[in-house]
Scaffold this motif. Sequence first.
Motif, PDB file in Angstrom:
ATOM      1  N   PRO A 297       0.843  -1.206   0.000  1.00  0.00           N
ATOM      2  CA  PRO A 297       0.000   0.000   0.000  1.00  0.00           C
ATOM      3  C   PRO A 297       0.877   1.254   0.000  1.00  0.00           C
ATOM      4  CG  PRO A 297      -0.717  -1.559   1.675  1.00  0.00           C
ATOM      5  CD  PRO A 297       0.592  -2.056   1.173  1.00  0.00           C
ATOM      6  N   HIS A 298       0.497   2.215  -0.806  1.00  0.00           N
ATOM      7  CA  HIS A 298       1.319   3.425  -0.941  1.00  0.00           C
ATOM      8  C   HIS A 298       0.422   4.634  -1.138  1.00  0.00           C
ATOM      9  CE1 HIS A 298       4.481   6.145  -1.965  1.00  0.00           C
ATOM     10  NE2 HIS A 298       4.123   6.246  -3.221  1.00  0.00           N
ATOM     11  N   SER A 299       0.749   5.700  -0.434  1.00  0.00           N
ATOM     12  CA  SER A 299       0.063   6.990  -0.613  1.00  0.00           C
ATOM     13  C   SER A 299       1.051   7.935  -1.295  1.00  0.00           C
ATOM     14  CB  SER A 299      -0.387   7.564   0.737  1.00  0.00           C
ATOM     15  OG  SER A 299      -1.295   6.705   1.360  1.00  0.00           O
ATOM     16  N   PRO A 300       1.082   7.959  -2.610  1.00  0.00           N
ATOM     17  CA  PRO A 300       2.106   8.745  -3.306  1.00  0.00           C
ATOM     18  C   PRO A 300       1.885  10.241  -3.162  1.00  0.00           C
ATOM     19  CG  PRO A 300       0.539   7.841  -4.865  1.00  0.00           C
ATOM     20  CD  PRO A 300       0.192   7.253  -3.533  1.00  0.00           C
ATOM     21  N   VAL A 301       2.980  10.962  -3.192  1.00  0.00           N
ATOM     22  CA  VAL A 301       2.962  12.422  -3.148  1.00  0.00           C
ATOM     23  C   VAL A 301       3.720  12.936  -4.362  1.00  0.00           C
ATOM     24  CG1 VAL A 301       3.644  14.484  -1.883  1.00  0.00           C
ATOM     25  CG2 VAL A 301       2.811  12.485  -0.639  1.00  0.00           C
ATOM     26  N   GLN A 302       3.058  13.743  -5.161  1.00  0.00           N
ATOM     27  CA  GLN A 302       3.695  14.317  -6.341  1.00  0.00           C
ATOM     28  C   GLN A 302       4.176  15.721  -6.005  1.00  0.00           C
ATOM     29  OE1 GLN A 302       1.777  13.271  -9.956  1.00  0.00           O
ATOM     30  NE2 GLN A 302       2.450  15.088 -11.036  1.00  0.00           N
ATOM     31  N   VAL A 303       5.441  16.006  -6.291  1.00  0.00           N
ATOM     32  CA  VAL A 303       6.060  17.265  -5.888  1.00  0.00           C
ATOM     33  C   VAL A 303       6.465  18.049  -7.130  1.00  0.00           C
ATOM     34  CG1 VAL A 303       7.926  18.336  -4.583  1.00  0.00           C
ATOM     35  CG2 VAL A 303       6.896  16.208  -3.763  1.00  0.00           C
ATOM     36  N   VAL A 304       6.067  19.326  -7.177  1.00  0.00           N
ATOM     37  CA  VAL A 304       6.435  20.215  -8.276  1.00  0.00           C
ATOM     38  C   VAL A 304       6.756  21.599  -7.714  1.00  0.00           C
ATOM     39  CG1 VAL A 304       5.114  19.044 -10.082  1.00  0.00           C
ATOM     40  CG2 VAL A 304       4.005  20.774  -8.677  1.00  0.00           C
ATOM     41  N   GLN A 305       7.477  22.366  -8.486  1.00  0.00           N
ATOM     42  CA  GLN A 305       7.776  23.751  -8.107  1.00  0.00           C
ATOM     43  C   GLN A 305       6.766  24.683  -8.756  1.00  0.00           C
ATOM     44  OE1 GLN A 305      10.208  23.008  -5.435  1.00  0.00           O
ATOM     45  NE2 GLN A 305      10.408  25.129  -6.052  1.00  0.00           N
TER      46      GLN A 305
END
Length: 369
Positions: free
Chosen positions: A69-77
């Motif tokens: 199980p994974h709760s992904p976090v997408q990171v951008v500037q």
Amino acid sequence: MSFSPAFRERLQRLQRNHLLIALVLAGLLIIWLASGDFLRAKDEPPEEQPTPEEAEAFRVETSVLQAEPHSPVQVVQGELLPMREVEILSQINAHLTGRVVDWGDVVAEDEILFRLDPETRAAELARAEAALALSRAELEGGEVLYRKKLLSETEFLRLKSAAASAYAERQLSAQQLRYAEIKAPFDGVVDRLPVEEGDYVQVGDALATLVDIAVLRLIAYVPQQQVYALRPGLSVEATLLDGSTLPGTLTFVASRAESSTRSFRIEAQLDNPERRRIAGSSATLSVRLSDQKAHRLSPALLSLGEDGQLGVKSIDAERKVTFLPVEILSFDPEGVWVGGLPEEVEIITLGAGFVTAGDPVNPVKTEQR
């Protein structure tokens, strides 16, 4: 030294006995070893000999991965902007007789910001109202005559047209007089103020810039490979340059990529209750995606397929190499999280660079590195 014949005979007999004992012991040892191999052969199957194809297959190391199980976090500037920003312009030509606000003032909606000299506009409004009253009276009298057929239809239409024109003139005069008082269109902060009392302003001249920073917008661009998981409504968090954070919500995901960069514009709305003066600065936006099953592995295991798709090399049931495309979900200090793989997959961890899809291999399972 000479020995007696009897002594020499006894010595020779003893030597013959020692040789015989050595031969007997050697025979017993051979029988014991043979019996041990025979017994082991009964208890253990013979070692499997590799087939000619396996003998020629390249040896690789593999590891079996299970989805987690994974709760992904997408990171951008991105860049922080005011939720609303408007440049307030003059609607009439007049002298500025009152500048009620100053730089940085916090103002409320409908609060007066400037006063312009109304000059003759009040008199023009009074004259327009008088003309409207006369036109309406003439129209009422003409309507009575028209019903009695004492007035032609053309003359009656002329009276209606005159009344409508007088009403329009009255509305225009009233609007011009209202333009002499300039009010704030929303709650905000006076960010720019290029005029002073006594200045003569014309239609279209800038009087002030008003910004709303109680709520901020963050605009960013994401690569086309990472836009599929984004949708309005996802929770976000913006990390500022000083390390503090602001919570918010993703409000917009573009339906079309920018033609020059092939990236998609996204916008998030962030609460800024303290009205911190951070609009225009950069920030890191973290978008928390929906929970899903994913695999975590070393970035070194990723490779490119023939079509340029990112993926990993795995082993199928026939011990042949297959290429499985993946989608990068997020990174952490222990590796990269990817999606698109089966629940359980055996991937090549060593030697993947020497084989291609379809090649037979001799896999050796190891623990994941």
